[in-house]
Design an enzyme around this catalytic site. Structure first.
Site, PDB file in Angstrom:
ATOM      1  N   SER A  43       0.834  -1.217   0.000  1.00  9.54           N
ATOM      2  CA  SER A  43       0.000   0.000   0.000  1.00  9.54           C
ATOM      3  C   SER A  43       0.863   1.259   0.000  1.00  9.54           C
ATOM      4  O   SER A  43       0.603   2.204  -0.748  1.00  9.54           O
ATOM      5  CB  SER A  43      -0.854   0.048   1.274  1.00  9.54           C
ATOM      6  OG  SER A  43      -1.925  -0.820   1.176  1.00  9.54           O
ATOM      7  N   ARG A  45       1.557   4.333  -3.002  1.00 10.23           N
ATOM      8  CA  ARG A  45       1.349   5.750  -2.660  1.00 10.23           C
ATOM      9  C   ARG A  45       2.623   6.550  -2.842  1.00 10.23           C
ATOM     10  O   ARG A  45       2.603   7.691  -3.310  1.00 10.23           O
ATOM     11  CB  ARG A  45       0.827   5.869  -1.221  1.00 10.23           C
ATOM     12  CG  ARG A  45      -0.641   5.431  -1.107  1.00 10.23           C
ATOM     13  CD  ARG A  45      -0.980   5.035   0.312  1.00 10.23           C
ATOM     14  NE  ARG A  45      -2.395   4.780   0.514  1.00 10.23           N
ATOM     15  CZ  ARG A  45      -3.044   3.657   0.190  1.00 10.23           C
ATOM     16  NH1 ARG A  45      -2.389   2.681  -0.421  1.00 10.23           N
ATOM     17  NH2 ARG A  45      -4.322   3.518   0.459  1.00 10.23           N
ATOM     18  N   GLY A  89      -6.038  -3.352  -7.891  1.00  7.77           N
ATOM     19  CA  GLY A  89      -7.131  -2.438  -7.559  1.00  7.77           C
ATOM     20  C   GLY A  89      -6.610  -1.105  -7.045  1.00  7.77           C
ATOM     21  O   GLY A  89      -7.176  -0.045  -7.333  1.00  7.77           O
ATOM     22  N   ARG A 147     -14.245  -5.908 -10.937  1.00  5.80           N
ATOM     23  CA  ARG A 147     -14.355  -5.270  -9.602  1.00  5.80           C
ATOM     24  C   ARG A 147     -15.005  -3.890  -9.696  1.00  5.80           C
ATOM     25  O   ARG A 147     -14.807  -3.171 -10.671  1.00  5.80           O
ATOM     26  CB  ARG A 147     -12.961  -5.202  -8.957  1.00  5.80           C
ATOM     27  CG  ARG A 147     -12.427  -6.607  -8.666  1.00  5.80           C
ATOM     28  CD  ARG A 147     -11.058  -6.573  -8.050  1.00  5.80           C
ATOM     29  NE  ARG A 147     -11.068  -5.949  -6.744  1.00  5.80           N
ATOM     30  CZ  ARG A 147      -9.964  -5.668  -6.052  1.00  5.80           C
ATOM     31  NH1 ARG A 147      -8.787  -5.954  -6.552  1.00  5.80           N
ATOM     32  NH2 ARG A 147     -10.052  -5.103  -4.869  1.00  5.80           N
ATOM     33  N   ASP A 189      -7.504  -7.520   4.560  1.00  4.21           N
ATOM     34  CA  ASP A 189      -6.788  -8.477   3.705  1.00  4.21           C
ATOM     35  C   ASP A 189      -6.458  -9.781   4.431  1.00  4.21           C
ATOM     36  O   ASP A 189      -6.032 -10.748   3.810  1.00  4.21           O
ATOM     37  CB  ASP A 189      -5.505  -7.837   3.161  1.00  4.21           C
ATOM     38  CG  ASP A 189      -5.834  -6.703   2.190  1.00  4.21           C
ATOM     39  OD1 ASP A 189      -6.878  -6.784   1.511  1.00  4.21           O
ATOM     40  OD2 ASP A 189      -5.056  -5.730   2.124  1.00  4.21           O
ATOM     41  N   ARG A 204     -13.517 -13.809  -2.104  1.00  5.46           N
ATOM     42  CA  ARG A 204     -12.710 -14.475  -1.080  1.00  5.46           C
ATOM     43  C   ARG A 204     -13.540 -15.271  -0.085  1.00  5.46           C
ATOM     44  O   ARG A 204     -12.991 -16.117   0.624  1.00  5.46           O
ATOM     45  CB  ARG A 204     -11.813 -13.459  -0.355  1.00  5.46           C
ATOM     46  CG  ARG A 204     -10.646 -13.030  -1.214  1.00  5.46           C
ATOM     47  CD  ARG A 204      -9.648 -12.145  -0.484  1.00  5.46           C
ATOM     48  NE  ARG A 204      -8.535 -11.817  -1.369  1.00  5.46           N
ATOM     49  CZ  ARG A 204      -7.738 -10.773  -1.220  1.00  5.46           C
ATOM     50  NH1 ARG A 204      -7.922  -9.939  -0.212  1.00  5.46           N
ATOM     51  NH2 ARG A 204      -6.751 -10.566  -2.071  1.00  5.46           N
ATOM     52  N   ARG A 229      -3.527 -13.691  -2.097  1.00  3.54           N
ATOM     53  CA  ARG A 229      -3.699 -13.990  -0.670  1.00  3.54           C
ATOM     54  C   ARG A 229      -4.312 -15.378  -0.455  1.00  3.54           C
ATOM     55  O   ARG A 229      -4.069 -16.032   0.553  1.00  3.54           O
ATOM     56  CB  ARG A 229      -4.523 -12.900   0.019  1.00  3.54           C
ATOM     57  CG  ARG A 229      -3.835 -11.539  -0.108  1.00  3.54           C
ATOM     58  CD  ARG A 229      -4.164 -10.563   0.967  1.00  3.54           C
ATOM     59  NE  ARG A 229      -3.818  -9.213   0.543  1.00  3.54           N
ATOM     60  CZ  ARG A 229      -2.609  -8.658   0.685  1.00  3.54           C
ATOM     61  NH1 ARG A 229      -1.649  -9.314   1.278  1.00  3.54           N
ATOM     62  NH2 ARG A 229      -2.384  -7.439   0.246  1.00  3.54           N
TER      63      ARG A 229
HETATM   64  C1  S3P Z   1      -5.689  -1.058  -0.007  1.00  2.09           C
HETATM   65  C2  S3P Z   1      -6.867  -0.992   0.644  1.00  2.09           C
HETATM   66  C3  S3P Z   1      -7.715  -2.148   0.928  1.00  2.09           C
HETATM   67  C4  S3P Z   1      -6.992  -3.471   0.681  1.00  2.09           C
HETATM   68  C5  S3P Z   1      -6.134  -3.462  -0.529  1.00  2.09           C
HETATM   69  C6  S3P Z   1      -5.130  -2.330  -0.497  1.00  2.09           C
HETATM   70  C7  S3P Z   1      -4.943   0.193  -0.223  1.00  2.09           C
HETATM   71  O1  S3P Z   1      -8.855  -2.056   0.141  1.00  2.09           O
HETATM   72  O2  S3P Z   1      -7.921  -4.534   0.598  1.00  2.09           O
HETATM   73  O3  S3P Z   1      -5.420  -4.700  -0.615  1.00  2.09           O
HETATM   74  O4  S3P Z   1      -3.746   0.145  -0.549  1.00  2.09           O
HETATM   75  O5  S3P Z   1      -5.541   1.259  -0.065  1.00  2.09           O
HETATM   76  P1  S3P Z   1     -10.112  -1.159   0.587  1.00  2.09           P
HETATM   77  O6  S3P Z   1      -9.760  -0.435   1.850  1.00  2.09           O
HETATM   78  O7  S3P Z   1     -10.324  -0.222  -0.531  1.00  2.09           O
HETATM   79  O8  S3P Z   1     -11.185  -2.160   0.811  1.00  2.09           O
END
Ligand code: S3P
Length: 419
Positions: A20, A24, A88, A116, A306, A337, A379
């Site tokens: 994550s 960013r 995503g 998605r 997760d 999942r 996962r």
């Molecule tokens: C993530 C947020 C989560 C997580 C994903 C990574 C992120 O999703 O499931 O693997 O990096 O912001 P959501 O909070 O959008 O459900």
């Protein structure tokens, strides 16, 4: 990959950098003015998508993923559609970034990502002034014509760090104030980085507000990914002869819900924060433990989103009933999942009940073994790879290379600790 029963699970291991935070850092340093230096970026299939997309858009990267100098991108229009693969986070956060950039941008992804939901980002970003069209209104591929944005107020029906971050990354490019309120707090990596990079941001409980801001460059090191650490930790706790130590791992409260839940179930886990800026970092030590069943409701879900399928594995070994409810979001991840966790457990001899918004397991049960499928979900591949060393006869995981999405080297790490 075939995973055999193991006598011991011991060792001191390193886990890959946080996924994550890596996404960013790549995006936000490219949005800043000046040269940032980021140590320990994750080099995995997902983060490489973000890296390559920003490259197509005039990104400025020097060095490797262990130490990268990131300067402002030119944000030129790409002549090609931008491939988000399975990621995503790339698709949703980049939608926020690109909404504020002049030009025509097309985002697409693999089969899983194309199914998605994107409405959750499309709708607020349109409200802020971006022009977006998508397949069937809200699925990838998605075309974004970015430009001038205006701040606005958003109240999310589901807690989501990806949606919140997309809005905030658009918000720092918009005139006026942009605010997001969530029903429960999701991970706050975007807010922490925005704050450290000098953005005008205020956070109060479940509401975050930003103003149009210039981002300043930053120097920092990304800690290990606690969501990746969760797998060897769970294995050490559930194995009858286990002890695992992991250092320099991120211990952000918004991410450690699963570890706190295991502790509540009776797990012997020590977490010690040693450093704290811009993210808490520390050491985790986990040892074999006897667990008791637990109930997880919707308020706890975002901090362990997760790791929820791992709770089913813990429930198999815990005394009594373990139930997860209020987790309908799990059906919208890299795979459904809930469904694939239940199907795979049944294939290896575990009784488990499926709910619309979660699952229940009655423990303790023994895992016989057998053949499971990752359904291309990293996962799920890792979860059922843990079932092997904990089983009587071993577990075969097909499509196991999905682990490369977040944890390249996962099987090598598993081999190191399983003796
Ligand atoms: C993530 C947020 C989560 C997580 C994903 C990574 C992120 O999703 O499931 O693997 O990096 O912001 P959501 O909070 O959008 O459900």
């Amino acid at each position: 990959m075939r995973l055999l029963p193991s006598k011991k699970v011991v060792g001191e291991i390193a886990v890959p950098p946080d996924k994550s935070i890596s996404h960013r850092a790549l995006m936000m340093c490219s949005m800043s003015s000046g040269v940032s230096v980021v140590n320990n970026l994750l080099e995995s299939e997902d983060t490489l998508r973000t890296f390559r997309i920003i490259g197509e858009l005039g990104g400025n990267f020097k060095g490797g993923f262990d130490r990268m100098e990131i300067s402002s991108a030119s944000w030129k229009e790409s002549l090609r559609p931008l491939d988000c693969g399975n990621s995503g986070t790339t698709a949703r956060l980049m939608a926020g970034v690109l909404s504020g950039k002049e030009g025509f941008h097309v985002l697409f992804g693999d089969d899983s990502l194309s199914g998605r939901p994107m409405e959750r980002v499309v709708s607020p970003l349109k409200e802020m002034g971006a022009s977006i069209s998508a397949r069937r209104d809200s699925l990838l591929p998605m075309c974004i014509t970015g430009g001038k944005l205006r701040g606005s107020e958003h109240s999310l029906s589901v807690a989501s760090a990806q949606v919140k971050s997309a809005i905030l990354l658009a918000g720092i490019q918009a005139e006026g104030t942009t605010a997001v309120t969530e029903p429960h707090c999701s991970r706050d990596h975007t807010e922490r980085l925005l704050h450290s990079m000098g953005a005008k941001i205020s956070v109060s409980n479940k509401r975050v507000e930003v103003e149009k801001s210039e981002l300043l460059p930053i120097r920092f090191s990304i800690p290990g990914d606690v969501s990746s650490a969760a797998f060897p930790i769970a294995l050490a706790v559930l194995h009858e002869n286990g002890k695992v130590t992991i250092r320099e791992v991120g211990l952000n409260q918004g991410r450690t819900g699963f570890l706190r839940l295991l502790i509540k179930m009776g797990a012997d886990i020590e977490m010690e924060v040693e450093e704290s800026l811009p993210e808490p970092v520390g050491t985790i030590v986990a040892r074999s433990s006897r667990l008791i069943g637990v109930e997880v409701g919707s308020d706890l879900i975002p901090s362990m989103i997760d790791e929820l399928p791992l709770i089913a594995l813990a429930g198999v070994f815990a005394e009594g009933t373990t139930t997860v409810r209020g987790a309908g979001e799990l059906r919208k991840k890299e795979s459904d999942r809930i469904s694939v966790t239940v199907q795979n457990f049944r294939r290896i001899g575990v009784e488990i009940l499926e709910h619309e918004d979660g699952f229940s397991v009655e423990g303790p049960q023994r895992i016989t073994g057998g053949k499971v499928d990752s359904y291309g979900d990293h996962r799920i591949a890792m979860l059922f790879s843990l079932a092997g060393p904990l089983s009587r006869e071993g577990v075969e995981v097909t499509n196991s290379n999905a682990v490369n999405v977040s944890f390249p080297g996962f099987f090598k790490t598993l081999e190191e600790v399983c003796q």
